[in-house]
Design a protein around this motif. Structure first.
Motif, short mmCIF file in Angstrom:
data_model
loop_
_atom_site.label_atom_id
_atom_site.label_comp_id
_atom_site.label_asym_id
_atom_site.label_seq_id
_atom_site.Cartn_x
_atom_site.Cartn_y
_atom_site.Cartn_z
N LYS A 73 20.66 23.56 49.80
CA LYS A 73 20.26 23.22 48.67
C LYS A 73 21.18 23.78 47.48
O LYS A 73 21.14 23.41 46.39
N ASN A 74 21.80 25.02 47.97
CA ASN A 74 22.77 25.86 47.19
C ASN A 74 24.07 25.53 47.62
O ASN A 74 24.91 26.27 47.03
N ASN A 75 24.50 24.46 48.03
CA ASN A 75 25.84 23.84 48.39
C ASN A 75 26.81 24.85 48.79
O ASN A 75 27.91 25.25 48.66
N VAL A 76 26.18 25.76 50.06
CA VAL A 76 26.57 26.46 50.92
C VAL A 76 26.93 25.89 52.24
O VAL A 76 26.04 25.43 52.86
N TRP A 77 28.25 25.58 52.62
CA TRP A 77 28.25 25.11 53.95
C TRP A 77 28.11 26.02 55.12
O TRP A 77 28.04 27.16 55.10
N VAL A 78 27.57 25.10 56.10
CA VAL A 78 26.80 25.90 57.26
C VAL A 78 28.04 25.65 58.49
O VAL A 78 28.05 24.45 58.82
N ILE A 79 28.30 26.89 59.01
CA ILE A 79 29.21 26.75 60.29
C ILE A 79 28.18 27.23 61.41
O ILE A 79 27.49 28.52 61.55
N ILE A 80 28.13 26.70 62.50
CA ILE A 80 27.51 27.04 63.80
C ILE A 80 28.44 27.41 64.71
O ILE A 80 29.23 26.49 65.24
N ASP A 81 28.34 28.67 65.24
CA ASP A 81 29.40 29.10 66.50
C ASP A 81 28.55 28.81 67.69
O ASP A 81 27.76 29.54 67.94
N GLU A 82 29.34 27.90 68.61
CA GLU A 82 28.47 27.64 70.05
C GLU A 82 29.71 27.91 70.77
O GLU A 82 29.60 27.43 71.77
N VAL A 83 30.38 28.80 70.67
CA VAL A 83 31.41 29.23 71.67
C VAL A 83 30.81 29.79 72.71
O VAL A 83 31.26 29.31 74.01
N GLN A 84 29.95 30.48 72.84
CA GLN A 84 28.91 30.92 73.84
C GLN A 84 27.85 29.86 74.34
O GLN A 84 27.54 29.83 75.46
N SER A 85 27.30 29.49 73.32
CA SER A 85 25.85 28.82 73.45
C SER A 85 26.15 27.24 73.99
O SER A 85 25.04 26.71 74.32
N GLY A 86 27.27 26.83 73.54
CA GLY A 86 27.62 25.36 73.66
C GLY A 86 27.80 24.97 75.17
O GLY A 86 27.78 25.40 76.15
N LEU A 87 27.71 23.51 75.25
CA LEU A 87 28.25 22.67 76.61
C LEU A 87 27.18 22.99 77.31
O LEU A 87 27.33 23.56 78.78
N ALA A 88 25.83 22.77 77.25
CA ALA A 88 24.72 22.47 78.14
C ALA A 88 24.12 24.00 78.45
O ALA A 88 23.28 24.35 79.27
N ARG A 89 24.77 24.92 78.12
CA ARG A 89 24.49 26.48 78.55
C ARG A 89 22.97 26.93 78.29
O ARG A 89 22.41 27.40 79.15
N THR A 90 22.25 26.24 77.29
CA THR A 90 20.89 26.63 76.89
C THR A 90 20.14 25.71 77.37
O THR A 90 18.58 25.74 76.86
N GLY A 91 20.38 24.77 78.20
CA GLY A 91 19.43 23.65 78.37
C GLY A 91 19.60 22.52 77.61
O GLY A 91 19.08 21.39 77.86
N LYS A 92 20.17 22.32 76.49
CA LYS A 92 20.59 21.36 75.75
C LYS A 92 22.12 21.41 75.53
O LYS A 92 22.99 22.39 75.85
N MET A 93 22.69 20.09 75.25
CA MET A 93 24.00 20.29 74.89
C MET A 93 24.66 21.45 74.14
O MET A 93 25.53 21.98 74.43
N TRP A 94 23.79 21.36 72.98
CA TRP A 94 24.34 22.59 72.09
C TRP A 94 23.05 23.15 71.68
O TRP A 94 22.12 22.60 71.65
N ALA A 95 23.10 24.46 71.35
CA ALA A 95 22.03 25.36 70.76
C ALA A 95 21.43 24.55 69.54
O ALA A 95 20.24 24.63 69.30
N SER A 96 22.37 24.08 68.62
CA SER A 96 21.80 23.19 67.65
C SER A 96 20.84 22.17 67.76
O SER A 96 20.05 21.85 66.93
N ASP A 97 21.08 21.76 69.05
CA ASP A 97 20.02 20.73 69.09
C ASP A 97 18.70 21.21 69.49
O ASP A 97 17.57 20.57 69.12
N ILE A 98 18.69 22.33 69.95
CA ILE A 98 17.30 23.31 70.18
C ILE A 98 16.65 23.31 68.72
O ILE A 98 15.22 23.16 68.64
N PHE A 99 17.42 23.75 67.81
CA PHE A 99 16.92 24.00 66.36
C PHE A 99 16.87 22.92 65.59
O PHE A 99 16.50 22.97 64.35
N GLU A 100 17.40 21.79 66.12
CA GLU A 100 17.51 20.60 65.06
C GLU A 100 18.01 20.73 63.98
O GLU A 100 17.72 20.42 62.85
N ILE A 101 19.50 21.35 63.92
CA ILE A 101 20.14 21.74 63.01
C ILE A 101 21.32 20.97 63.02
O ILE A 101 22.02 20.74 64.35
#
Length: 401
Positions: free
Chosen positions: A226-254
């Motif tokens: 809402k305040n026009n701030v871009w959001v970067i999610i760092d999935e270097v460790q959590s990405g590629l199925a590590r968390t039970g989803k392809m991305w941790a972002s999928d768990i958080f629906e972000i």
């Protein structure tokens, strides 16, 4: 010998599946680099891909200057698989740190007048950042180039299960989305128009395998958007199925504006990093950002094969199932937290943590610490149930009474 190894004299002599051999002795590896070997060490399809690409003489230099078919195909797959249906572009590099640096630079080049950023206390986003200050070889390298972040705002990580007592006491006062957002507005609200981007880990790796509260995290992202701030999610460790989803972002629906990935994309054999960003944030001019080996044919061919293996072998689902199994074996005796096969055990103090790591090594289990009092549990996603049971028994035998 100028080598940065933590243990001089200990050599990796072999790696296969969920195991590594140190000075010839096999160990179950529950660190994986951390998180490099999601598809297991020296997966036969990865080795076949390496041999095929090398055998066809397809590994000539290109960097980010000349495209190759593997680079284009991998970029298309990453754009398809990452959250968000909006148009995206990919910048390839050689590591997680480079992927994060590219993400930050993309934001700063688009909006250089906003020179603030936001991150969480306890996050880890790499070790780069000084080189650009010494680069003046060509005008394009510094003309209209942002010369750095003037102000960084660090927010308390809204952990669902804080690792330390101090964090527990502090976060107790801001444990709901409403109370946390009041805290956020007090910290960054007066400066919000100066903030360019925010970069977060949704599950902190080096910070102790701490998982953010989902609703609080979503409220924070909404506020930033809402305040026009871009959001970067760092999935270097959590990405590629590590968390039970392809991305941790999928768990958080972000749906992040930029997502960074590296480590496991390498298949454990060749460095690679990738920055997947909204098309409007991408580097538009040739040479706007570049590196020598980014997007190389061999690295991208391996990255494509990693994505294929994750899909064919259902590794996200297996990480979820095996993560629950690991939790079931541990929760009665240990404080444990995490998602999928990105988990931790938290001990009474740092000395007990160090003792468990040392004792487990003697019994054939390779562990590393995370945070102040925790040991990370991040094996290959291909690990067997018997290997998980074996690791748990070693942990129990390694824990002081």
């Amino acid at each position: 010998m100028a080598v940065s190894a933590w243990e001089p004299g200990v050599f990796l002599t072999k790696a296969k599946g969920a195991k590594i051999w140190l000075n010839g002795k096999p160990h179950l590896d529950f660190a994986c680099g951390p998180g490099v070997a999601n598809v297991g060490y020296n997966h036969p399809e990865i080795l076949e891909t390496v041999g095929r690409v090398l055998g066809k003489n397809e590994t000539g230099y290109g960097g980010n200057m000349i495209l190759n078919k593997y680079e284009v195909a991998l970029a298309e797959e990453l754009c398809r698989l990452t959250p968000g249906k909006f148009p995206k572009k990919v910048f390839f590099s050689n590591s997680g740190g480079e992927a994060v640096e590219a993400a930050m630079l993309a934001c700063m080049k688009r909006r250089p007048e906003r020179r603030g950023m936001v991150s969480f206390l306890g996050d880890f986003h790499g070790r780069l950042g000084f080189c650009r200050n010494a680069t003046t070889s060509r005008a394009m390298h510094f003309e209209r180039m942002p010369w750095g972040i003037e102000k960084t705002f660090f927010l308390a990580f809204p952990a669902e299960n804080p690792e330390t007592r101090l964090k527990q006491d502090f976060l107790g006062a801001i444990s709901t989305p409403v109370s946390y957002m009041k805290y956020v507005e007090n910290v960054i609200g007066p400066f919000i128009n100066d903030i360019n981007f925010a970069i977060f880990e949704l599950i902190q790796g080096e910070g102790g395998i701490s998982v953010a509260q989902k609703e609080t995290m979503r409220a924070l992202v909404d506020y930033l958007r809402k305040n026009n701030v871009w959001v970067i999610i760092d999935e270097v460790q959590s990405g590629l199925a590590r968390t039970g989803k392809m991305w941790a972002s999928d768990i958080f629906e972000i749906e992040p504006d930029i997502l960074t990935v590296a480590k496991a994309l390498s298949g454990g054999v060749i460095p690679i990093g990738a920055t997947i960003m909204r098309e409007e944030l991408s580097f538009t001019e040739p040479g706007g950002h570049c590196n020598t080996f980014g997007g190389g044919p061999l690295a991208c061919a391996v990255g494509l094969k990693v994505l294929e293996i994750i899909r064919k072998e259902n590794l996200a689902e297996k990480a979820e199932t095996k993560g629950r199994l690991l939790h079931e074996y541990l929760w009665r005796n240990y404080s444990t937290n995490g998602r999928g096969l990105m988990r931790r055990i938290t001990f009474y103090d740092s000395e007990m943590k160090k003792s468990v790591i040392a004792n487990a090594r003697k019994l054939g289990l390779f562990l590393t610490g995370a945070g102040e009092r925790s040991v990370r549990l991040m094996p290959a996603l291909t690990i067997s149930e018997n290997e998980i049971k074996q690791a748990v028994e070693i942990i129990k035998s390694s824990t002081p009474a």
